[in-house]
Motif scaffolding. Structure first.
Motif, PDB file in Angstrom:
ATOM      1  N   LYS A 148      58.625  20.186  38.207  1.00  0.00           N
ATOM      2  CA  LYS A 148      57.388  19.815  38.891  1.00  0.00           C
ATOM      3  C   LYS A 148      56.384  19.288  37.879  1.00  0.00           C
ATOM      4  N   THR A 149      55.827  18.127  38.178  1.00  0.00           N
ATOM      5  CA  THR A 149      54.843  17.508  37.300  1.00  0.00           C
ATOM      6  C   THR A 149      53.469  17.529  37.949  1.00  0.00           C
ATOM      7  N   ILE A 150      52.497  17.998  37.193  1.00  0.00           N
ATOM      8  CA  ILE A 150      51.085  17.942  37.588  1.00  0.00           C
ATOM      9  C   ILE A 150      50.461  16.842  36.736  1.00  0.00           C
ATOM     10  N   ARG A 151      49.883  15.845  37.377  1.00  0.00           N
ATOM     11  CA  ARG A 151      49.294  14.716  36.653  1.00  0.00           C
ATOM     12  C   ARG A 151      47.810  14.981  36.354  1.00  0.00           C
ATOM     13  N   PRO A 152      47.290  14.357  35.302  1.00  0.00           N
ATOM     14  CA  PRO A 152      45.875  14.566  34.960  1.00  0.00           C
ATOM     15  C   PRO A 152      44.907  13.687  35.754  1.00  0.00           C
ATOM     16  N   SER A 153      45.364  13.119  36.853  1.00  0.00           N
ATOM     17  CA  SER A 153      44.516  12.216  37.640  1.00  0.00           C
ATOM     18  C   SER A 153      43.588  12.995  38.579  1.00  0.00           C
ATOM     19  N   LYS A 154      42.555  12.327  39.056  1.00  0.00           N
ATOM     20  CA  LYS A 154      41.625  12.960  40.007  1.00  0.00           C
ATOM     21  C   LYS A 154      42.323  13.297  41.317  1.00  0.00           C
ATOM     22  N   ALA A 155      43.378  12.556  41.653  1.00  0.00           N
ATOM     23  CA  ALA A 155      44.093  12.782  42.912  1.00  0.00           C
ATOM     24  C   ALA A 155      44.894  14.088  42.906  1.00  0.00           C
ATOM     25  N   ASP A 156      45.273  14.580  41.735  1.00  0.00           N
ATOM     26  CA  ASP A 156      46.057  15.814  41.645  1.00  0.00           C
ATOM     27  C   ASP A 156      45.105  16.991  41.501  1.00  0.00           C
ATOM     28  N   THR A 157      45.040  17.826  42.521  1.00  0.00           N
ATOM     29  CA  THR A 157      44.056  18.913  42.538  1.00  0.00           C
ATOM     30  C   THR A 157      44.489  20.145  41.748  1.00  0.00           C
ATOM     31  N   ASN A 158      45.706  20.162  41.199  1.00  0.00           N
ATOM     32  CA  ASN A 158      46.199  21.333  40.461  1.00  0.00           C
ATOM     33  C   ASN A 158      46.128  21.185  38.951  1.00  0.00           C
ATOM     34  N   ASN A 159      45.561  20.080  38.457  1.00  0.00           N
ATOM     35  CA  ASN A 159      45.492  19.926  37.007  1.00  0.00           C
ATOM     36  C   ASN A 159      44.403  20.803  36.400  1.00  0.00           C
ATOM     37  N   LYS A 204      28.364  14.090  27.873  1.00  0.00           N
ATOM     38  CA  LYS A 204      29.304  14.848  28.708  1.00  0.00           C
ATOM     39  C   LYS A 204      30.543  14.016  29.034  1.00  0.00           C
ATOM     40  N   LYS A 205      31.630  14.726  29.287  1.00  0.00           N
ATOM     41  CA  LYS A 205      32.872  14.087  29.735  1.00  0.00           C
ATOM     42  C   LYS A 205      33.766  15.156  30.347  1.00  0.00           C
ATOM     43  N   GLU A 206      34.434  14.826  31.447  1.00  0.00           N
ATOM     44  CA  GLU A 206      35.428  15.736  32.020  1.00  0.00           C
ATOM     45  C   GLU A 206      36.789  15.376  31.455  1.00  0.00           C
ATOM     46  N   LEU A 207      37.536  16.393  31.045  1.00  0.00           N
ATOM     47  CA  LEU A 207      38.897  16.225  30.544  1.00  0.00           C
ATOM     48  C   LEU A 207      39.836  16.875  31.549  1.00  0.00           C
ATOM     49  N   ARG A 208      40.868  16.146  31.967  1.00  0.00           N
ATOM     50  CA  ARG A 208      41.881  16.685  32.869  1.00  0.00           C
ATOM     51  C   ARG A 208      43.207  16.730  32.130  1.00  0.00           C
ATOM     52  N   VAL A 209      43.962  17.812  32.333  1.00  0.00           N
ATOM     53  CA  VAL A 209      45.247  17.981  31.660  1.00  0.00           C
ATOM     54  C   VAL A 209      46.314  18.318  32.700  1.00  0.00           C
ATOM     55  N   PHE A 230      52.825  17.453  28.179  1.00  0.00           N
ATOM     56  CA  PHE A 230      51.393  17.524  28.468  1.00  0.00           C
ATOM     57  C   PHE A 230      50.765  16.138  28.344  1.00  0.00           C
ATOM     58  N   LYS A 231      49.885  15.833  29.288  1.00  0.00           N
ATOM     59  CA  LYS A 231      49.155  14.565  29.268  1.00  0.00           C
ATOM     60  C   LYS A 231      47.710  14.847  29.669  1.00  0.00           C
ATOM     61  N   SER A 232      46.806  14.020  29.174  1.00  0.00           N
ATOM     62  CA  SER A 232      45.389  14.210  29.506  1.00  0.00           C
ATOM     63  C   SER A 232      44.762  12.900  29.957  1.00  0.00           C
ATOM     64  N   ARG A 280      41.114  21.446  34.188  1.00  0.00           N
ATOM     65  CA  ARG A 280      39.899  20.658  33.972  1.00  0.00           C
ATOM     66  C   ARG A 280      38.989  21.369  32.987  1.00  0.00           C
ATOM     67  N   PHE A 281      38.367  20.539  32.158  1.00  0.00           N
ATOM     68  CA  PHE A 281      37.462  21.037  31.128  1.00  0.00           C
ATOM     69  C   PHE A 281      36.224  20.155  31.090  1.00  0.00           C
ATOM     70  N   ASP A 282      35.088  20.762  30.837  1.00  0.00           N
ATOM     71  CA  ASP A 282      33.858  20.013  30.588  1.00  0.00           C
ATOM     72  C   ASP A 282      33.633  19.977  29.087  1.00  0.00           C
ATOM     73  N   ILE A 283      33.495  18.765  28.559  1.00  0.00           N
ATOM     74  CA  ILE A 283      33.201  18.568  27.138  1.00  0.00           C
ATOM     75  C   ILE A 283      31.732  18.181  27.038  1.00  0.00           C
ATOM     76  N   VAL A 284      31.004  18.857  26.162  1.00  0.00           N
ATOM     77  CA  VAL A 284      29.589  18.555  25.954  1.00  0.00           C
ATOM     78  C   VAL A 284      29.342  18.461  24.455  1.00  0.00           C
ATOM     79  N   GLY A 285      28.654  17.401  24.050  1.00  0.00           N
ATOM     80  CA  GLY A 285      28.365  17.208  22.629  1.00  0.00           C
ATOM     81  C   GLY A 285      27.354  16.101  22.432  1.00  0.00           C
ATOM     82  N   GLU A 286      27.455  15.449  21.308  1.00  0.00           N
ATOM     83  CA  GLU A 286      26.524  14.389  20.934  1.00  0.00           C
ATOM     84  C   GLU A 286      26.737  13.161  21.823  1.00  0.00           C
ATOM     85  N   PRO A 287      25.684  12.636  22.456  1.00  0.00           N
ATOM     86  CA  PRO A 287      25.824  11.482  23.344  1.00  0.00           C
ATOM     87  C   PRO A 287      26.542  10.301  22.676  1.00  0.00           C
TER      88      PRO A 287
END
Length: 135
Positions: free
Chosen positions: A40-51, A104-109, A89-91, A53-60
Motif C-alpha cells: 500500500k502506497t500513501i502519496r504526499p499529495s493533498k488528495a491523499d488524506t493519510n499522509n 511557513k511551509k507545509e511538508l507532506r510525507v 518515502f517521498k515528500s 503532515r508537518f508545519d515548517i516555520v523559519g526565516e521568510p
C-alpha cells in the motif's frame, strides 16, 4: 481472515538550525489491512488524506532541504517480533523547498508499506521515522 490496523503513531523531526521549527500535524496512517493484501502506497499529495503532515516555520523566503529515511520497521503492539517494512518515502515539496514570505511551509510525507504476508499477526502496528529539515 484476520485484520491488521497499521499506523505510524509518532513522527520525530530533527531541528538542526536555530530559528527553524518543524511540528507534526498528522501522522502517516496505512489504515486497516488484512493478511495477503498487496503493498500500500500513501502519496504526499493533498488528495491523499493519510499522509504525514508537518508545519515548517523559519526565516521568510529561506530555502530548505528535506532528508527522508530509506526504510523503517513497524512493530506489532502485541507481538513485537512481528514486523512490517515501510520504504520508498517521498515528500512534497520533494527534497527541497522554500518558506513563504511569512516563513511557513507545509511538508507532506508518504511511503510504501510492504505486502501483508499470510500468517502476519493481527493487531495494531506502530513505528517511528525521522525527517530532517535543514536550511
Amino acid at each position: 481472515m484476520k485484520s491488521l490496523f497499521l499506523i505510524l503513531l509518532f513522527l520525530s523531526i530533527s531541528n538542526l538550525t536555530f530559528g527553524l521549527t518543524v511540528t507534526t500535524t498528522q501522522n502517516l496512517n496505512f489504515g486497516t489491512l488484512v493478511q495477503g493484501d498487496s503493498a500500500k502506497t500513501i502519496r504526499p499529495s493533498k488528495a491523499d488524506t493519510n499522509n504525514a503532515r508537518f508545519d515548517i516555520v523559519g526565516e521568510p523566503n529561506r530555502s530548505f532541504m528535506v532528508i527522508l529515511p530509506s526504510e523503517v520497521e513497524l512493530f506489532s503492539a502485541s507481538t513485537p517480533s512481528q514486523t512490517l517494512k515501510v520504504g520508498s518515502f517521498k515528500s512534497r515539496p520533494n527534497i527541497s523547498g522554500s518558506l513563504n514570505r511569512k516563513g511557513k511551509k507545509e511538508l507532506r510525507v508518504g511511503a510504501k508499506l510492504q505486502k501483508i504476508p499470510n500468517g502476519q499477526a493481527s493487531g495494531s502496528y506502530f513505528g517511528y521515522f525521522i525527517v530532517d529539515v535543514i536550511y
